[in-house]
Design a protein around this motif. Structure first.
Motif, short mmCIF file in Angstrom:
data_model
loop_
_atom_site.label_atom_id
_atom_site.label_comp_id
_atom_site.label_asym_id
_atom_site.label_seq_id
_atom_site.Cartn_x
_atom_site.Cartn_y
_atom_site.Cartn_z
N LEU A 121 -65.43 12.52 5.37
CA LEU A 121 -64.10 11.99 5.68
C LEU A 121 -64.15 10.63 6.35
N SER A 122 -65.31 10.23 6.87
CA SER A 122 -65.42 8.88 7.45
C SER A 122 -65.54 7.83 6.35
N GLN A 123 -65.88 8.25 5.16
CA GLN A 123 -65.98 7.35 4.01
C GLN A 123 -64.74 7.53 3.16
N LYS A 124 -64.43 6.56 2.39
CA LYS A 124 -63.25 6.67 1.52
C LYS A 124 -63.64 7.51 0.31
N SER A 125 -63.39 8.80 0.45
CA SER A 125 -63.78 9.73 -0.61
C SER A 125 -62.53 10.35 -1.23
N ALA A 126 -62.75 11.10 -2.27
CA ALA A 126 -61.66 11.81 -2.94
C ALA A 126 -61.07 12.85 -1.98
N PRO A 127 -59.86 13.32 -2.25
CA PRO A 127 -59.26 14.35 -1.40
C PRO A 127 -60.21 15.54 -1.23
N THR A 128 -60.19 16.12 -0.04
CA THR A 128 -61.09 17.21 0.31
C THR A 128 -60.27 18.42 0.70
N TYR A 129 -60.62 19.57 0.14
CA TYR A 129 -59.94 20.82 0.44
C TYR A 129 -60.98 21.83 0.89
N VAL A 130 -60.79 22.39 2.07
CA VAL A 130 -61.75 23.33 2.65
C VAL A 130 -61.08 24.70 2.71
N TYR A 131 -61.86 25.75 2.44
CA TYR A 131 -61.28 27.09 2.52
C TYR A 131 -62.25 28.09 3.11
N ILE A 132 -61.67 29.14 3.66
CA ILE A 132 -62.39 30.34 4.09
C ILE A 132 -61.80 31.47 3.25
N TYR A 133 -62.66 32.17 2.55
CA TYR A 133 -62.20 33.27 1.71
C TYR A 133 -62.22 34.55 2.52
N ASP A 134 -61.09 35.25 2.59
CA ASP A 134 -60.98 36.42 3.44
C ASP A 134 -60.30 37.60 2.74
N HIS A 135 -60.32 37.61 1.42
CA HIS A 135 -59.72 38.72 0.67
C HIS A 135 -60.76 39.81 0.45
#
Length: 154
Positions: free
Chosen positions: A9-23
């Motif tokens: 995120l400190s670099q100009k990168s593509a959108p980032t999506y983070v997840y925690i799977y809890d199903h």
């Protein structure tokens, strides 16, 4: 993960999506390795059960619940949307909006819930297990941005 996000995120990168799977779906791998009736929690790669149901081999009498099927369809929609639009829940999606991760404290989506009374498909949250991240960050080695590597530290 924490340091990777910091660098990414400190670099100009593509959108980032983070997840925690809890199903907790039928045939969770934690049941296969844990044994007995005690549920240890959602296991690494349990989300792959939705796409490649090896749980049906481990638990031939198990049947996916309506929630399992809804989660599978939602999960597939999120991945197809991300591959197509660069966003797992673009405008016009029937799914809850998944907020892009932009900075600290890291925001992320929890996908599913082990609590049957408070079950959901996707919920935006932030500041996931900071105490664990801080512990791991206190240990070495760390990831380094190529511009900030001090060769004497290696």
């Amino acid at each position: 993960m924490d340091e990777f996000l910091e660098i990414r995120l400190s670099q100009k990168s593509a959108p980032t999506y983070v997840y925690i799977y809890d199903h907790k779906g039928y045939g969770s791998l934690t049941e296969a390795v844990g044994g007995g009736d005690f549920f240890y929690g959602v296991c690494h790669a349990d989300e792959l059960q939705l796409l490649y149901p090896i749980g049906s081999v481990l638990y031939p009498t198990g049947v996916p619940s309506e929630r399992d099927i809804l989660m599978r369809d939602s999960f597939i929609d999120m991945w197809v949307n991300f591959a197509t639009y660069g966003n797992p829940t673009p405008s016009g999606s029937k799914l809850p909006k998944w907020n892009e991760t932009k900075g600290y404290p890291w925001n992320y989506a929890t996908i599913g819930s082990t609590d049957n009374d408070k079950w959901f498909i996707l919920k935006n949250e932030e500041n996931y297990v900071r105490d664990r991240f801080n512990f791991w960050k206190s240990l070495k080695p760390h990831l380094h941005n190529k511009e900030t590597i001090n060769r004497d530290e290696l």
